[in-house]
Design a protein around this motif. Structure first.
Motif, PDB file in Angstrom:
ATOM      1  N   GLU A 130      31.349 -18.683 -63.433  1.00  0.00           N
ATOM      2  CA  GLU A 130      30.477 -18.448 -64.585  1.00  0.00           C
ATOM      3  C   GLU A 130      31.364 -18.129 -65.761  1.00  0.00           C
ATOM      4  O   GLU A 130      32.197 -17.233 -65.683  1.00  0.00           O
ATOM      5  CB  GLU A 130      29.608 -17.208 -64.337  1.00  0.00           C
ATOM      6  CG  GLU A 130      28.258 -17.489 -63.764  1.00  0.00           C
ATOM      7  CD  GLU A 130      27.568 -16.180 -63.406  1.00  0.00           C
ATOM      8  OE1 GLU A 130      27.824 -15.172 -64.106  1.00  0.00           O
ATOM      9  OE2 GLU A 130      26.819 -16.168 -62.429  1.00  0.00           O
ATOM     10  N   SER A 131      31.185 -18.839 -66.844  1.00  0.00           N
ATOM     11  CA  SER A 131      32.055 -18.623 -67.988  1.00  0.00           C
ATOM     12  C   SER A 131      31.695 -17.344 -68.704  1.00  0.00           C
ATOM     13  O   SER A 131      30.678 -16.713 -68.436  1.00  0.00           O
ATOM     14  CB  SER A 131      31.959 -19.797 -68.950  1.00  0.00           C
ATOM     15  OG  SER A 131      32.609 -20.891 -68.368  1.00  0.00           O
ATOM     16  N   ALA A 132      32.552 -17.023 -69.653  1.00  0.00           N
ATOM     17  CA  ALA A 132      32.312 -15.830 -70.449  1.00  0.00           C
ATOM     18  C   ALA A 132      31.063 -16.015 -71.283  1.00  0.00           C
ATOM     19  O   ALA A 132      30.743 -17.119 -71.708  1.00  0.00           O
ATOM     20  CB  ALA A 132      33.493 -15.586 -71.368  1.00  0.00           C
ATOM     21  N   VAL A 133      30.385 -14.926 -71.505  1.00  0.00           N
ATOM     22  CA  VAL A 133      29.236 -14.974 -72.399  1.00  0.00           C
ATOM     23  C   VAL A 133      29.761 -14.811 -73.814  1.00  0.00           C
ATOM     24  O   VAL A 133      30.460 -13.858 -74.123  1.00  0.00           O
ATOM     25  CB  VAL A 133      28.266 -13.824 -72.067  1.00  0.00           C
ATOM     26  CG1 VAL A 133      27.076 -13.862 -73.012  1.00  0.00           C
ATOM     27  CG2 VAL A 133      27.822 -13.914 -70.627  1.00  0.00           C
ATOM     28  N   GLU A 134      29.468 -15.777 -74.668  1.00  0.00           N
ATOM     29  CA  GLU A 134      29.922 -15.666 -76.049  1.00  0.00           C
ATOM     30  C   GLU A 134      28.815 -15.027 -76.859  1.00  0.00           C
ATOM     31  O   GLU A 134      27.723 -15.574 -76.984  1.00  0.00           O
ATOM     32  CB  GLU A 134      30.237 -17.065 -76.606  1.00  0.00           C
ATOM     33  CG  GLU A 134      31.405 -17.698 -75.891  1.00  0.00           C
ATOM     34  CD  GLU A 134      32.601 -17.856 -76.806  1.00  0.00           C
ATOM     35  OE1 GLU A 134      32.714 -17.071 -77.766  1.00  0.00           O
ATOM     36  OE2 GLU A 134      33.406 -18.756 -76.560  1.00  0.00           O
ATOM     37  N   TRP A 135      29.113 -13.878 -77.396  1.00  0.00           N
ATOM     38  CA  TRP A 135      28.061 -13.143 -78.100  1.00  0.00           C
ATOM     39  C   TRP A 135      27.567 -13.919 -79.302  1.00  0.00           C
ATOM     40  O   TRP A 135      26.372 -13.986 -79.556  1.00  0.00           O
ATOM     41  CB  TRP A 135      28.573 -11.767 -78.524  1.00  0.00           C
ATOM     42  CG  TRP A 135      28.739 -10.883 -77.324  1.00  0.00           C
ATOM     43  CD1 TRP A 135      29.885 -10.600 -76.667  1.00  0.00           C
ATOM     44  CD2 TRP A 135      27.688 -10.235 -76.621  1.00  0.00           C
ATOM     45  NE1 TRP A 135      29.646  -9.801 -75.592  1.00  0.00           N
ATOM     46  CE2 TRP A 135      28.288  -9.552 -75.537  1.00  0.00           C
ATOM     47  CE3 TRP A 135      26.295 -10.169 -76.779  1.00  0.00           C
ATOM     48  CZ2 TRP A 135      27.559  -8.799 -74.629  1.00  0.00           C
ATOM     49  CZ3 TRP A 135      25.571  -9.409 -75.883  1.00  0.00           C
ATOM     50  CH2 TRP A 135      26.200  -8.734 -74.804  1.00  0.00           C
ATOM     51  N   GLU A 136      28.454 -14.555 -80.015  1.00  0.00           N
ATOM     52  CA  GLU A 136      28.026 -15.272 -81.223  1.00  0.00           C
ATOM     53  C   GLU A 136      27.028 -16.365 -80.854  1.00  0.00           C
ATOM     54  O   GLU A 136      26.010 -16.556 -81.499  1.00  0.00           O
ATOM     55  CB  GLU A 136      29.223 -15.917 -81.931  1.00  0.00           C
ATOM     56  CG  GLU A 136      30.206 -14.939 -82.520  1.00  0.00           C
ATOM     57  CD  GLU A 136      31.352 -14.679 -81.578  1.00  0.00           C
ATOM     58  OE1 GLU A 136      31.139 -14.730 -80.339  1.00  0.00           O
ATOM     59  OE2 GLU A 136      32.467 -14.420 -82.067  1.00  0.00           O
ATOM     60  N   GLU A 137      27.358 -17.084 -79.764  1.00  0.00           N
ATOM     61  CA  GLU A 137      26.486 -18.173 -79.332  1.00  0.00           C
ATOM     62  C   GLU A 137      25.101 -17.661 -78.957  1.00  0.00           C
ATOM     63  O   GLU A 137      24.077 -18.201 -79.353  1.00  0.00           O
ATOM     64  CB  GLU A 137      27.111 -18.836 -78.105  1.00  0.00           C
ATOM     65  CG  GLU A 137      27.298 -20.324 -78.250  1.00  0.00           C
ATOM     66  CD  GLU A 137      28.153 -20.847 -77.115  1.00  0.00           C
ATOM     67  OE1 GLU A 137      27.576 -21.071 -76.037  1.00  0.00           O
ATOM     68  OE2 GLU A 137      29.380 -20.975 -77.319  1.00  0.00           O
ATOM     69  N   LEU A 138      25.146 -16.539 -78.207  1.00  0.00           N
ATOM     70  CA  LEU A 138      23.908 -15.946 -77.745  1.00  0.00           C
ATOM     71  C   LEU A 138      23.050 -15.532 -78.921  1.00  0.00           C
ATOM     72  O   LEU A 138      21.846 -15.816 -78.982  1.00  0.00           O
ATOM     73  CB  LEU A 138      24.247 -14.719 -76.883  1.00  0.00           C
ATOM     74  CG  LEU A 138      23.277 -14.412 -75.764  1.00  0.00           C
ATOM     75  CD1 LEU A 138      23.260 -15.557 -74.774  1.00  0.00           C
ATOM     76  CD2 LEU A 138      23.693 -13.122 -75.085  1.00  0.00           C
ATOM     77  N   ILE A 139      23.709 -14.891 -79.904  1.00  0.00           N
ATOM     78  CA  ILE A 139      22.972 -14.397 -81.059  1.00  0.00           C
ATOM     79  C   ILE A 139      22.400 -15.567 -81.852  1.00  0.00           C
ATOM     80  O   ILE A 139      21.240 -15.562 -82.266  1.00  0.00           O
ATOM     81  CB  ILE A 139      23.895 -13.530 -81.935  1.00  0.00           C
ATOM     82  CG1 ILE A 139      24.166 -12.213 -81.200  1.00  0.00           C
ATOM     83  CG2 ILE A 139      23.243 -13.235 -83.280  1.00  0.00           C
ATOM     84  CD1 ILE A 139      25.293 -11.413 -81.778  1.00  0.00           C
ATOM     85  N   SER A 140      23.199 -16.616 -82.019  1.00  0.00           N
ATOM     86  CA  SER A 140      22.696 -17.733 -82.816  1.00  0.00           C
ATOM     87  C   SER A 140      21.536 -18.422 -82.097  1.00  0.00           C
ATOM     88  O   SER A 140      20.564 -18.834 -82.721  1.00  0.00           O
ATOM     89  CB  SER A 140      23.824 -18.724 -83.128  1.00  0.00           C
ATOM     90  OG  SER A 140      24.044 -19.549 -82.024  1.00  0.00           O
ATOM     91  N   LYS A 141      21.623 -18.491 -80.779  1.00  0.00           N
ATOM     92  CA  LYS A 141      20.501 -19.063 -80.038  1.00  0.00           C
ATOM     93  C   LYS A 141      19.248 -18.235 -80.237  1.00  0.00           C
ATOM     94  O   LYS A 141      18.155 -18.740 -80.429  1.00  0.00           O
ATOM     95  CB  LYS A 141      20.829 -19.117 -78.541  1.00  0.00           C
ATOM     96  CG  LYS A 141      21.645 -20.334 -78.162  1.00  0.00           C
ATOM     97  CD  LYS A 141      21.908 -20.315 -76.671  1.00  0.00           C
ATOM     98  CE  LYS A 141      22.843 -21.446 -76.284  1.00  0.00           C
ATOM     99  NZ  LYS A 141      23.353 -21.247 -74.925  1.00  0.00           N
ATOM    100  N   PHE A 142      19.448 -16.942 -80.219  1.00  0.00           N
ATOM    101  CA  PHE A 142      18.319 -16.031 -80.364  1.00  0.00           C
ATOM    102  C   PHE A 142      17.668 -16.217 -81.730  1.00  0.00           C
ATOM    103  O   PHE A 142      16.451 -16.327 -81.854  1.00  0.00           O
ATOM    104  CB  PHE A 142      18.816 -14.590 -80.199  1.00  0.00           C
ATOM    105  CG  PHE A 142      17.739 -13.567 -80.348  1.00  0.00           C
ATOM    106  CD1 PHE A 142      16.796 -13.374 -79.340  1.00  0.00           C
ATOM    107  CD2 PHE A 142      17.646 -12.798 -81.494  1.00  0.00           C
ATOM    108  CE1 PHE A 142      15.810 -12.438 -79.482  1.00  0.00           C
ATOM    109  CE2 PHE A 142      16.655 -11.858 -81.630  1.00  0.00           C
ATOM    110  CZ  PHE A 142      15.737 -11.666 -80.619  1.00  0.00           C
ATOM    111  N   ILE A 143      18.541 -16.307 -82.768  1.00  0.00           N
ATOM    112  CA  ILE A 143      18.022 -16.445 -84.123  1.00  0.00           C
ATOM    113  C   ILE A 143      17.252 -17.747 -84.263  1.00  0.00           C
ATOM    114  O   ILE A 143      16.188 -17.806 -84.855  1.00  0.00           O
ATOM    115  CB  ILE A 143      19.179 -16.375 -85.141  1.00  0.00           C
ATOM    116  CG1 ILE A 143      19.705 -14.940 -85.202  1.00  0.00           C
ATOM    117  CG2 ILE A 143      18.705 -16.807 -86.526  1.00  0.00           C
ATOM    118  CD1 ILE A 143      20.970 -14.805 -85.969  1.00  0.00           C
ATOM    119  N   HIS A 144      17.776 -18.835 -83.667  1.00  0.00           N
ATOM    120  CA  HIS A 144      17.099 -20.113 -83.789  1.00  0.00           C
ATOM    121  C   HIS A 144      15.983 -20.276 -82.771  1.00  0.00           C
ATOM    122  O   HIS A 144      15.445 -21.361 -82.593  1.00  0.00           O
ATOM    123  CB  HIS A 144      18.111 -21.260 -83.660  1.00  0.00           C
ATOM    124  CG  HIS A 144      19.148 -21.217 -84.728  1.00  0.00           C
ATOM    125  ND1 HIS A 144      18.830 -21.272 -86.068  1.00  0.00           N
ATOM    126  CD2 HIS A 144      20.498 -21.077 -84.677  1.00  0.00           C
ATOM    127  CE1 HIS A 144      19.928 -21.168 -86.783  1.00  0.00           C
ATOM    128  NE2 HIS A 144      20.965 -21.047 -85.954  1.00  0.00           N
TER     129      HIS A 144
END
Lengths: 256, 247, 146
Positions: free
Chosen positions: C129-143
């Motif tokens: 399982e790869s690292a969780v990228e916080w930026e990616e997660l946050i941007s997904k959440f926003i969109h």
């Protein structure tokens, strides 16, 4: 204006010349280590003077440095709620920077100045010439053992400084301020890498060599009587401090 | 024994030695006289190779010490001993250790032999047992010179160079040191080159006297010849006339 | 000073210095003196700043270290993990990259699995399982994609 520039040029040239002479001096001293007579007893004597006699001051400064780091680190880290990182903060500061640098400065103040004065007095009272007339190389008899002993003693003193500092930080952070002992040490073990330790050792080797080179060189080329000795001693302390800090920057940028 | 040919050395544009020619005969005591600061010590240091000349040669039985390197230079130096003006004793060593030093460093003699030879030399310069364990800074000027003489003699050199051996000593001690030099010279037969300005004492011990003036040897001869020398500079010096007559 | 006591004191000094050096080098610098344990490999899409020397943990207990990190030809992060002797990892183990706290160090979390076959030394962990990228997660959440 022209004169000013000429003056600058002259200063630069003499600086470069002095640096070159010091390097030749170092090469000669190191080369003499490999040529008989080997003088192990002189080296042991110098180890006692540079190493053993400096160890009390190293214990003292190491303990206080670690304790201050513990105190400062604790109050800074508490703002972010990560007191657990105290161990790594203390150990990293010590192993990478403060250990080698402070040890070098203490040794140059204690032993470096004394060595310059000793060799300087031997120079002005013609004791170095007397060795020479007896066909004993004064570089080999006086200078080489000190440089070798410095090269051995300073890394060992640095290691002692670091270990005492880590325990000083432990005393303040864990015993007095209540950071958990486990997180102090496990944080330390995880964040300090072998590169940090090796870098610290390389630094202390370079510093030890630098301090002894400056001290011996300044003493060896002392001129003009008692005043010359006092001037050489001052120059030793100032120049070795400047060189140690300069080397520290260069080596840090190289390693980190 | 030692032949100095056209030896010249300039310090900061000032010719301290300006073409010295001098022969020092084997087994003799030769004294170089001259005013203070005229370069007598500099001349001695060139002879033993501590300083290098700009020009000229110092031939020790034909071998030029100014050109010698490495093992050759070492071998040449071992034929010499040098008595420094202030003794140049090692101040971290006791009197005994100072005298024993050349043997301990340069030979592999057993310790018992070193001790007996050292004691013999200390007795030769009339130093008593109590002095042995003192450090040089506890000694008077005359004692230091005698320790230095003992340290020179123990090397059994062929040539001893004396740099102002009696400067700063009181008259009895001056005579003692000169007496010791003559006595040991007779006993060991070394060649002695003494730099001094102690007139008239040196005339009593010298075989030959040379006068150094303005970087040159201006007079050379037996003590009698020097005292009869007509050169006014020599006469001024010997008579101790006030110096303002010179330019 | 007497000859013997000088040597004794200097010897003692050198010994203490060497012990301190060894303490720093072995304890902090993790020079491995005895038994290198064994190695397993694992490939990740993204390790997001994991460094050589980072710990490998099973159930929060450190069992090894990341020994090497390389990039493979198909642009995956190839890790070599050095595990202590006696640590058992099975074929269905899962390796994941985690972070201690929000800004803490990255480490490798192992779930050793429970199939019948152990991963041999030099073997490979397939499930990662790869690292969780916080930026990616946050941007997904926003969109609004989460």
């Amino acid at each position: 204006m022209i004169n000013l520039i000429r003056q600058l040029g002259r200063q630069t040239l003499s600086l470069v010349q002095e640096a070159g002479r010091m390097q030749l001096f170092l090469l000669e001293a190191l080369g003499l280590f490999f040529i008989p007579p080997y003088r192990p007893r002189s080296i042991i004597k110098q180890l006692q003077f540079i190493g053993v006699r400096s160890s009390s001051i190293i214990l003292l400064t190491g303990a206080f440095t670690g304790m201050v780091l513990g105190l400062q680190g604790f109050y800074t880290l508490r703002k972010y709620g990560s007191e657990g990182a105290l161990g790594s903060a203390v150990a990293l500061s010590l192993v990478r920077e403060l250990g080698p640098v402070l040890t070098a400065l203490m040794v140059s103040g204690r032993a470096g100045s004394a060595i310059t004065a000793e060799i300087g007095i031997m120079r002005i009272t013609e004791q170095l010439d007397a060795l020479d007339t007896m066909a004993i190389n004064p570089m080999q008899y006086v200078v080489m053992p000190k440089i070798i002993a410095g090269l051995l003693a300073v890394p060992l003193l640095t290691a002692i400084f670091n270990v005492i500092g880590i325990w000083g930080g432990y005393l303040v952070g864990v015993v007095l301020l209540g950071v958990s002992s486990g997180s102090y040490f496990s944080g330390m073990v995880q964040s300090v890498e072998s590169l940090d330790v090796n870098g610290g050792i390389v630094k202390s080797l370079v510093f030890g060599l630098t301090i002894m080179l400056v001290a011996c060189y300044k003493g060896y080329y002392t001129a003009r009587g008692a005043e010359g000795v006092s001037r050489a001693t001052t120059q030793t302390v100032v120049l070795s401090a400047v060189l140690v800090l300069g080397w520290d920057y260069i080596l840090t940028s190289f390693f980190m | 024994m030692i032949r100095i040919v056209d030896l010249s050395r300039t310090f900061n544009g000032h010719a301290v030695l300006d073409g010295i020619n001098l022969e020092i005969l084997q087994g003799e005591i030769t004294v170089i006289i001259g005013k203070s600061g005229v370069g007598k010590s500099v001349l001695l240091k060139h002879i033993i190779g501590l300083l290098k000349p700009d020009r000229g040669q110092v031939l020790i039985e034909g071998q030029d010490i100014t050109k010698a390197r490495g093992a050759d230079l070492k071998a040449l130096k071992q034929r010499f001993a040098y008595l420094f003006q202030n003794g140049a004793l090692f101040d971290s060593l006791t009197v005994f250790e100072n005298v024993a030093f050349p043997l301990r460093e340069k030979t592999k003699l057993p310790e018992a032999e070193i001790i007996s030879r050292t004691k013999e030399r200390l007795a030769q310069v009339a130093l008593s047992q109590e002095v042995e364990n003192k450090y040089p800074d506890e000694l008077s000027g005359g004692m230091k010179k005698r320790v230095a003489l003992a340290r020179a003699l123990i090397q059994e050199p062929e040539i001893i160079l004396f740099d102002e051996p009696v400067t700063g000593l009181d008259p009895p001690m001056t005579n003692t040191v000169f007496h010791l030099i003559t006595k040991t010279h007779q006993a060991s037969g070394y060649t002695a080159l003494i730099v001094s300005h102690d007139i008239p004492e040196i005339f009593g011990i010298a075989d030959h006297v040379a006068m150094l003036h303005k970087g040159r040897i201006i007079a050379y001869g037996s003590p009698d010849e020097i005292q009869r020398e007509t050169n006014p500079v020599v006469q001024h010096f010997i008579q101790g006339e006030p110096d303002f007559l010179e330019e | 000073m007497k000859k013997a006591s000088l040597e004794l004191i200097v010897g003692l000094f050198v010994l203490i210095g060497l012990v301190c050096l060894a303490y720093l080098a072995v304890h902090l610098g993790e020079w491995q003196l005895f038994g290198r344990g064994y190695q397993v490999k694992a490939e990740f899409d993204n390790i997001s700043g994991l460094k050589v020397g980072a710990p490998v943990e099973i159930a929060g207990v450190e069992v090894g270290r990341v020994e090497a990190i390389q990039v493979t030809e198909d642009n995956l992060a190839h890790l070599t993990l050095n595990l202590r002797k006696g640590v058992q990892v099975y074929e269905d183990a899962i390796a994941s990259i985690r972070t201690k706290g929000i800004i803490g160090d990255k480490f490798v979390k192992l779930m050793p699995g429970g199939s019948e076959r152990l991963i041999p030394p030099g073997g490979k962990i397939r499930d990662t399982e790869s690292a969780v990228e916080w930026e990616e997660l946050i941007s997904k959440f926003i969109h609004g994609k989460v």
